[in-house]
Design an enzyme around this catalytic site. Sequence first.
Site, PDB file in Angstrom:
ATOM      1  N   ARG A 100      -5.412   2.495   7.895  1.00 35.74           N
ATOM      2  CA  ARG A 100      -5.617   3.444   8.926  1.00 35.74           C
ATOM      3  C   ARG A 100      -5.861   2.627   9.912  1.00 35.74           C
ATOM      4  O   ARG A 100      -6.735   1.913  10.259  1.00 35.74           O
ATOM      5  CB  ARG A 100      -6.535   4.420   8.511  1.00 35.74           C
ATOM      6  CG  ARG A 100      -7.039   5.470   9.899  1.00 35.74           C
ATOM      7  CD  ARG A 100      -5.715   6.524   9.789  1.00 35.74           C
ATOM      8  NE  ARG A 100      -5.798   7.371   8.553  1.00 35.74           N
ATOM      9  CZ  ARG A 100      -4.933   8.195   8.266  1.00 35.74           C
ATOM     10  NH1 ARG A 100      -3.641   8.379   8.972  1.00 35.74           N
ATOM     11  NH2 ARG A 100      -5.226   9.234   7.290  1.00 35.74           N
ATOM     12  N   GLU A 153       2.347   6.562   2.342  1.00 38.34           N
ATOM     13  CA  GLU A 153       2.736   5.207   1.771  1.00 38.34           C
ATOM     14  C   GLU A 153       1.960   5.072   0.495  1.00 38.34           C
ATOM     15  O   GLU A 153       2.345   4.519  -0.373  1.00 38.34           O
ATOM     16  CB  GLU A 153       1.937   4.285   2.788  1.00 38.34           C
ATOM     17  CG  GLU A 153       2.798   4.033   4.019  1.00 38.34           C
ATOM     18  CD  GLU A 153       2.091   3.089   5.054  1.00 38.34           C
ATOM     19  OE1 GLU A 153       2.672   2.935   6.064  1.00 38.34           O
ATOM     20  OE2 GLU A 153       0.953   2.513   4.892  1.00 38.34           O
TER      21      GLU A 153
END
Length: 686
Positions: free
Chosen positions: A527, A600
Amino acid sequence: MTSLPCWVKNDSLVIPALKEAVLSCSKQLQSSSSRVNQLTGARELYNLILLVWSLDTRLARDAADIVCDHIRDTGGLESLIQLCSSSDISLRLAILKALEQIMVADNRKYIAGHKLFNSVVEVATSNESLEAIQSGTGILENLFKDSTQTCHRLIKRGALEGIILGCRNTDLIVLQHCAAALANCAMYGEAKAHAAMVTKYVDHWLFPLAFSSDEVVKYYALLAISFLAANPQVSHKVAESGTLDLVLPFLNNQDTEEFTRSCPNHAHGRSVGWLRRLVPLLLSQSEEARSLVAFHLAMEAAIKKKQNRLQTFSEINAFELLRTAAKKGSKLTAKFCTEALLTSSEPLPPYQCWNVINWSAVEVASWVGNTVCALSEDTVPDFTLHHVTGSMLLDLSVDDLMEIGFNSRVSCKWFLEEIKKLRCLADISGTESNEVCKWLTDHCKELALYRTDFARKGITKALLPHLTEDVLTEIGVSTRLDRLRISLALKQCAESQVFDTPDQGGAGFVLPTPALNRKFDVFISYRRSTGSQLASLLKVHLQLRGLSVFLDVAELGSGKFDEAILTTIARSNNFILVLSESCLDRCKEDTHVQDWLHKEIVCALENGKHSVPVIESNFKWPKDGELPTDIKQIGTWNGVSWSHEYQEASVEKLVNFLQLPAKARRMRSNTRSYMSFNSVVSEQPA
């Protein structure tokens, strides 16, 4: 110094009052019988110099120089050096903090020539406390810009290793000092220091700094890598780290005025000596180095104008170099060079190469006049008589040049080589062929000279599958070797089924970069808002162990390019998930899988990737039932708890969890840690 004295607002009283305060501090430092007086003197000296730097910009630089000189003249600097190795921890820290604040040029030179220089470096590289590390790295940052010889001595004494260790720190002040120290080492240390830096993998350790969210850290890391890239002896090694690739994206999003406002470190500008070492990079072969230096000089011009010190640019011949770089550089370089010249009220160059397609006949004639100075005057015809524009210039052949008036075919060939350089610089960003041309040059830089041919023929992505050798010849790809290079790149796309991707929203297929075509040992998913530092550190640690690592450094949301990243996950052997603070929050209610971290993870699961989470201490697992069912399995993965204090141990555990092919394991076993290298720079006599 508990409050602002009244003399701060009265320019005529400032300097005398400062000198009186410095004298008082120096006397306390010289009180050998009183440790309390010494501690008080060091602390008051520190607060005094902080006050000086807080003065109005027009006054602060001059006042700081005077105060720092007076500290040296009154014996205060000598006392600080003598006391820096004190056994008293509090006094030693106060000395470090005071020393850091008074490192003007003459004081740096004084310390570098002192018999206790090694002791100062030893204390500066100690890791007693966070405050000590902050001040110690600040001192090293300044000493690295004393001289080339001092740089070599610092490397010999282990200062470079100390800065590299600081690159792993999480403290912002330490990271800022480390980035600036590496920039100074690269700037002042020259070729010998560059070799030492590459040997110790500094180009790799610059990556987490250049990837930082802090603009100061990022900027100086990019400056350091640009200096290394400008050295032909190490540039090929530097390119492998991936750090240099971050320079142009950074500059594309910068405004010099806004950057100066947001970074107090730049408020007072740089010294003549520092700038003198910077400006030669305007003529570097590295586009990244040229553009970054032009950006800095555009900033510096505004600062020097405000300080009424624009004569500094004349002293270092900056104006002439800026005009040369504006003429011959890329669009980005020319933009910042032009800004610096306009700010300084200096004349602009008569033409800029990036705009060659739009040149008038007058601009062409001006370029010809500057370019052909190596040829005898009777060899070069008068281009103004033939009204050759920029677009026509790029298409000239040997026969055309002979017809215009060149009297030697050898001269024609030399001239065409100069035109090739123009083709590589021409800006085609506003054309529909821009994406195709970028794809070409990513595969092979030598193909950049055909960018204008592709642009003017309107070659878009849709036409790529139909580019036969005959068509490439018609476009203008002149050599069989270059046509072969393009054909092989097209074949690679066809084999990867790139051209078979259905058109979505008119975007069409995605042209993969060479990086996205590779198979990696590790794909790192993170992130950006909370996990970028750890992700970048992992990249460096794993690369230094011989593993190939993919870390997406571009901003997500660029359409179908992001889809190619999922293909890269599928082609990678391992999937590392960085679990940082709140990183899974957006996934909780992401029922349509719009979040990219969510995408992902799903991709890794669907492709059966060997997955290992790396868990930061501030990460908290979501409650039962909060994660979507398609990724709740990540809670069962065996992971590694990350320790910033024991990074080597954490990485070794992580590597042992990975599934690696035999070749990667052999490379890892043969890779030594950077700390095992001895300094390659010999001690120089003081």
